[in-house]
Design a protein around this motif. Structure first.
Motif, PDB file in Angstrom:
ATOM      1  N   ILE A   1       0.974  -1.312   0.137  1.00 62.75           N
ATOM      2  CA  ILE A   1       0.182   0.117   0.090  1.00 62.75           C
ATOM      3  C   ILE A   1       0.817   1.133   0.051  1.00 62.75           C
ATOM      4  N   VAL A   2       0.763   2.170  -0.965  1.00 64.25           N
ATOM      5  CA  VAL A   2       1.278   3.240  -1.112  1.00 64.25           C
ATOM      6  C   VAL A   2       0.380   4.620  -0.810  1.00 64.25           C
ATOM      7  N   THR A   3       0.646   5.522   0.153  1.00 67.49           N
ATOM      8  CA  THR A   3      -0.086   6.734   0.179  1.00 67.49           C
ATOM      9  C   THR A   3       0.715   7.785  -0.223  1.00 67.49           C
ATOM     10  N   GLY A   4       0.447   8.985  -0.502  1.00 68.54           N
ATOM     11  CA  GLY A   4       1.026   9.819  -1.098  1.00 68.54           C
ATOM     12  C   GLY A   4       1.495  11.195  -0.162  1.00 68.54           C
ATOM     13  N   HIS A   5       2.509  10.642   0.780  1.00 67.37           N
ATOM     14  CA  HIS A   5       2.986  11.521   1.885  1.00 67.37           C
ATOM     15  C   HIS A   5       1.851  12.416   2.589  1.00 67.37           C
ATOM     16  N   GLN A   6       0.960  11.791   3.264  1.00 66.72           N
ATOM     17  CA  GLN A   6      -0.210  12.272   3.902  1.00 66.72           C
ATOM     18  C   GLN A   6      -0.410  12.001   5.298  1.00 66.72           C
ATOM     19  N   ALA A   7       0.783  11.311   5.794  1.00 67.35           N
ATOM     20  CA  ALA A   7       0.576  11.006   7.319  1.00 67.35           C
ATOM     21  C   ALA A   7       0.663  12.167   8.039  1.00 67.35           C
ATOM     22  N   TYR A   8       1.094  13.215   7.694  1.00 65.87           N
ATOM     23  CA  TYR A   8       1.058  14.569   8.720  1.00 65.87           C
ATOM     24  C   TYR A   8      -0.319  15.173   8.488  1.00 65.87           C
ATOM     25  N   LEU A   9      -1.142  14.810   7.468  1.00 68.23           N
ATOM     26  CA  LEU A   9      -2.286  15.553   7.216  1.00 68.23           C
ATOM     27  C   LEU A   9      -3.449  15.198   8.054  1.00 68.23           C
ATOM     28  N   THR A  10      -3.314  15.967   9.309  1.00 66.43           N
ATOM     29  CA  THR A  10      -4.694  16.009  10.197  1.00 66.43           C
ATOM     30  C   THR A  10      -4.718  17.642  10.509  1.00 66.43           C
ATOM     31  N   ARG A  11      -5.981  17.918  11.191  1.00 68.49           N
ATOM     32  CA  ARG A  11      -6.281  19.340  11.205  1.00 68.49           C
ATOM     33  C   ARG A  11      -5.068  20.062  12.366  1.00 68.49           C
ATOM     34  N   GLU A  12      -5.030  18.981  13.347  1.00 65.81           N
ATOM     35  CA  GLU A  12      -4.017  19.314  14.459  1.00 65.81           C
ATOM     36  C   GLU A  12      -2.719  19.658  13.957  1.00 65.81           C
ATOM     37  N   ALA A  13      -2.100  19.018  13.221  1.00 71.24           N
ATOM     38  CA  ALA A  13      -0.672  19.072  12.736  1.00 71.24           C
ATOM     39  C   ALA A  13      -0.397  20.194  11.717  1.00 71.24           C
TER      40      ALA A  13
END
Length: 331
Positions: free
Chosen positions: A291-303
């Motif tokens: 599984i590949v996601t496009g560098h979205q791990a940081y993508l939360t409202r809080e971050a």
């Protein structure tokens, strides 16, 4: 202060605009990445703000300097894309987001692990086609499995705590032991222990010359057969060709990545109507257990809130000649 923001995205601008209600800078958004082809857009801007895949090598920095840029603000934690020696020589200050809530990245790593292990992506595609067969969807219990956390900083420690909640045995690997990690009652791996014991390996370390391709053909040969590898840090930590060979041979039982070595040519843009010519990437995503996601791990409202507020606060501090708490210096 007049600020050129490269690699600007629609979702990010909302958070920057909200943070700027306090800081009151002149923000100019460019949706292109910073490199030698686009650096001319920054002429006349005292501050330039960049993201993970923007290029700030010596040549780009020299051009920025000639255009009047005095501050390079990274709205991310990593700074491996900046030539710090060149910046220091040119008198360009560099600041970054030293830390933001670590839960976003740690939780995404867990999401990738669960999805790879329990074949969520495959089940989702099947049920959309009204195929409710369970063949080929067998996973394993996380409870009782050994998880190796490579890099035990803030994110690694949060990930470790979550894995403890699943009932896993957790071991760490880091040349700089963390008191927080040890306070969880956890220990660091002895020589060869990760390869012998780890059912899951999760990478949470920065990309440095020492960690480049820390996962390579030799380390993968020593891995426990069928182990799952997770990477939410930097793509260069993994030798992708070696990972592909390990997937083909079964040495790796699964791979979940949010980052990729050559992601600068792919991520953060819509390429759905184009032919992707990166053969390595195409081979990688062809595996059913990847599984590949496009560098979205940081993508939360809080971050996003913390990243944007911290970045603009650093620019304000520079403008007012105040100490730069988040400055990155050579060495």
């Amino acid at each position: 202060m007049k600020v050129a923001i490269f690699s600007s995205t629609r979702y990010e601008r909302d958070y920057l605009d909200e943070a700027n209600k306090v800081e009151q800078h002149q923000l100019h958004n460019f949706d292109v990445s910073l490199n030698m082809d686009s650096v001319g857009l920054a002429a006349g801007f005292g501050a330039v703000c960049i993201f993970v895949n923007d290029e700030a090598d010596a040549q780009v920095l020299e051009t920025l300097h000639q255009g009047g840029t005095q501050l390079l603000a990274l709205r991310c934690t990593g700074f491996n894309n900046v030539d710090l020696e060149a910046a220091a020589r040119l008198g360009i200050k560099v600041v970054r987001v030293v830390t933001y809530p670590p839960y976003s990245v740690a939780e995404h790593a867990v999401a990738l692990l669960l999805a790879v292990n329990r074949k969520v992506h495959r089940a989702y595609n099947r049920t959309r086609d009204s195929n409710f067969s369970l063949d080929g969807l067998v996973g394993f219990d996380l409870h009782g499995k050994t998880v190796a956390v490579v890099g035990t900083g803030k994110i690694g420690c949060v990930f470790a705590r979550i894995m403890l909640g699943f009932g896993c045995e957790v071991i760490g690997f880091d040349p700089y032991p963390s008191a927080e990690f040890q306070a969880l009652g956890l220990s660091y791996a002895k020589t060869g222990e990760i390869g012998e014991k780890a059912d899951i390996i999760s990478l949470h370390c920065p990309l440095t010359p020492e960690t480049h391709h820390i996962i390579n053909s030799k380390t993968l040969e020593r891995a426990k057969g069928g182990a799952i590898l997770i990477n939410t840090s930097r793509g260069g930590l993994i030798d992708t060709e070696a990972a592909i060979e390990a997937l083909k041979s079964g040495l790796l039982g699964g791979l979940g990545i949010d980052v990729y070595e050559q992601e600068a040519d792919l991520f953060f843009r819509d390429l759905s109507s184009e032919i992707i010519t990166d053969d390595v990437f195409q081979r990688l995503v062809s595996f059913p257990n990847v599984i590949v996601t496009g560098h979205q791990a940081y993508l939360t409202r809080e971050a996003l809130t913390t990243i944007c507020e911290t970045t603009l606060q650093s620019i304000t501090a520079f403008e007012k000649n105040q100490p730069l708490e988040n400055e990155v210096k050579v060495g």
